[in-house]
Design a protein around this motif. Sequence first.
Motif, PDB file in Angstrom:
ATOM      1  N   THR A   1       0.844  -1.191   0.000  1.00 12.99           N
ATOM      2  CA  THR A   1       0.000   0.000   0.000  1.00 12.99           C
ATOM      3  C   THR A   1       0.878   1.240   0.000  1.00 12.99           C
ATOM      4  N   ARG A   2       0.521   2.200  -0.869  1.00  9.65           N
ATOM      5  CA  ARG A   2       1.296   3.432  -1.014  1.00  9.65           C
ATOM      6  C   ARG A   2       0.444   4.635  -0.636  1.00  9.65           C
ATOM      7  N   ASP A   3       1.091   5.650  -0.059  1.00  7.80           N
ATOM      8  CA  ASP A   3       0.393   6.865   0.322  1.00  7.80           C
ATOM      9  C   ASP A   3       1.309   8.062   0.106  1.00  7.80           C
ATOM     10  N   ILE A   4       0.717   9.165  -0.336  1.00  5.16           N
ATOM     11  CA  ILE A   4       1.444  10.422  -0.506  1.00  5.16           C
ATOM     12  C   ILE A   4       0.865  11.424   0.479  1.00  5.16           C
ATOM     13  N   LYS A   5       1.712  12.034   1.261  1.00  3.17           N
ATOM     14  CA  LYS A   5       1.320  13.138   2.135  1.00  3.17           C
ATOM     15  C   LYS A   5       1.801  14.391   1.429  1.00  3.17           C
ATOM     16  N   ASP A   6       0.859  15.146   0.865  1.00  2.00           N
ATOM     17  CA  ASP A   6       1.215  16.245  -0.016  1.00  2.00           C
ATOM     18  C   ASP A   6       0.715  17.597   0.491  1.00  2.00           C
ATOM     19  N   ARG A   7       0.565  17.760   1.760  1.00  2.00           N
ATOM     20  CA  ARG A   7      -0.004  18.980   2.312  1.00  2.00           C
ATOM     21  C   ARG A   7       0.813  20.231   1.989  1.00  2.00           C
ATOM     22  N   LEU A   8       2.084  20.085   1.741  1.00  2.00           N
ATOM     23  CA  LEU A   8       2.955  21.223   1.463  1.00  2.00           C
ATOM     24  C   LEU A   8       3.478  21.184   0.034  1.00  2.00           C
ATOM     25  N   ALA A   9       2.675  20.649  -0.866  1.00  2.00           N
ATOM     26  CA  ALA A   9       3.145  20.456  -2.236  1.00  2.00           C
ATOM     27  C   ALA A   9       2.009  20.642  -3.238  1.00  2.00           C
TER      28      ALA A   9
END
Length: 168
Positions: free
Chosen positions: A150-158
């Motif tokens: 399982t993959r996840d991106i945390k992109d809150r600053l992008a």
Amino acid sequence: MRRLSTIAAVAGITVVLGAPVAGATGGKDGWVPYRTQPFDSVGRCSFTVHADIVQDEEEVRTDATFPDGSPRIQEFRGPLVIRLTNTANGKSAVRDVSGYGRVVYKQNGGAIWYFGQGVAIGIPIGNKAYPAGYYVVHGRSWYTIQPDGTRDIKDRLADVENMCRTLA
């Protein structure tokens, strides 16, 4: 070796990772040349995405290893520009995914990536934590891979661009 395959780059991650340049030895502070090879990304979009390397001057450094000698912590940095092409309709776009990345590989097969600038990340169809797609991310982001894949991106600053939409 616990390193992801077809990762885009450091800065670019299906992440798009290449390989250390043959014959390269530790340069200043352990940095060695690292080159991303052209690749096809299948199962991220409803079409195959082909990546050609336009510019690549990346470097990699291993900061820690597991007892078997495989990397536990690595850093990647440098310029990487890729041309992404929808192989079904020929539409393409060039994206600069240059930057800095740091990865911590877990003994259980998982990994945590931190990116400080640009990166290209493929999320497979059927993934549970983040929608499938081939993403170009600019800014600070985190990318995790769980032991089950399982993959996840945390992109809150992008800023995040889904190349599946761009190239459709």
